[in-house]
Design an enzyme around this catalytic site. Structure first.
Site, mmCIF file in Angstrom:
data_model
loop_
_atom_site.group_PDB
_atom_site.id
_atom_site.type_symbol
_atom_site.label_atom_id
_atom_site.label_comp_id
_atom_site.label_asym_id
_atom_site.label_seq_id
_atom_site.Cartn_x
_atom_site.Cartn_y
_atom_site.Cartn_z
ATOM 1 C CB CYS A 1 3.728 -7.616 0.171
ATOM 2 S SG CYS A 1 4.387 -8.976 1.175
ATOM 3 C CB VAL B 1 2.253 -11.132 6.113
ATOM 4 C CG1 VAL B 1 0.812 -11.076 6.598
ATOM 5 C CG2 VAL B 1 3.156 -11.643 7.226
ATOM 6 C CG ASP C 1 -0.472 -0.610 2.417
ATOM 7 O OD1 ASP C 1 0.453 -0.014 2.990
ATOM 8 O OD2 ASP C 1 -0.967 -1.660 2.849
ATOM 9 C CE LYS D 1 -10.292 -1.919 -5.948
ATOM 10 N NZ LYS D 1 -9.173 -1.034 -5.906
#
Length: 140
Positions: free
Chosen positions: A75, A80, A35, A57
């Site tokens: 990520c 995770v 993010d 999504k």
């Protein structure tokens, strides 16, 4: 056949990204689930879908990329958020009854590993902001 995510080594994705015959979104797709930490750079052609939006999504991603042979999730570290997002994607596909030969993979060591390994190589990080990477993750 239903998909189960497996880990992929960075070299596998490296070869795809540098192969000019392969197109992101057609031959493979990279889903970057970071993010706020997406700022600072990403793997070329990556689609940013923050992990906290994956449940909302997943259907859209499947609709858009169901015919793409390989989907890579990652990520920052792929410990995770990346693995969980890949699992959500696969479970949603299975729940929708979509039968596919698509390979769903998790980039081992995530973007941090990618950055450490390939930051000096041309064309392997886009939207790079060196200031984000200037200092250590933890400084006390």
């Amino acid at each position: 056949m239903s998909s189960v995510p497996v880990f992929a080594e960075p070299e596998e994705l490296y070869d795809l990204v540098l192969d000019t015959r392969k197109q992101p979104g057609k031959d493979y797709v990279i889903v970057d689930v970071r993010d706020a930490d997406f700022k600072g750079g990403n793997i070329p052609g990556a689609v940013n879908v923050p992990a906290n939006e994956m449940y909302d999504k997943a259907n859209d991603l499947i609709r858009e990329y169901a015919n793409v042979p390989k989907v890579y999730f990652h990520c920052a570290l792929s410990q995770v958020r990346g693995p969980k997002s890949a699992r959500i994607y696969c479970e949603t596909m299975n729940n929708l009854g979509i039968q596919t030969d698509q390979k769903v993979k998790i980039l081992r060591d995530g973007f941090e590993g990618w950055h450490a390994k390939y930051k000096k190589e041309e064309g392997l990080i886009e939207s790079y902001d060196e200031s984000v990477w200037e200092w250590d993750i933890i400084k006390e």
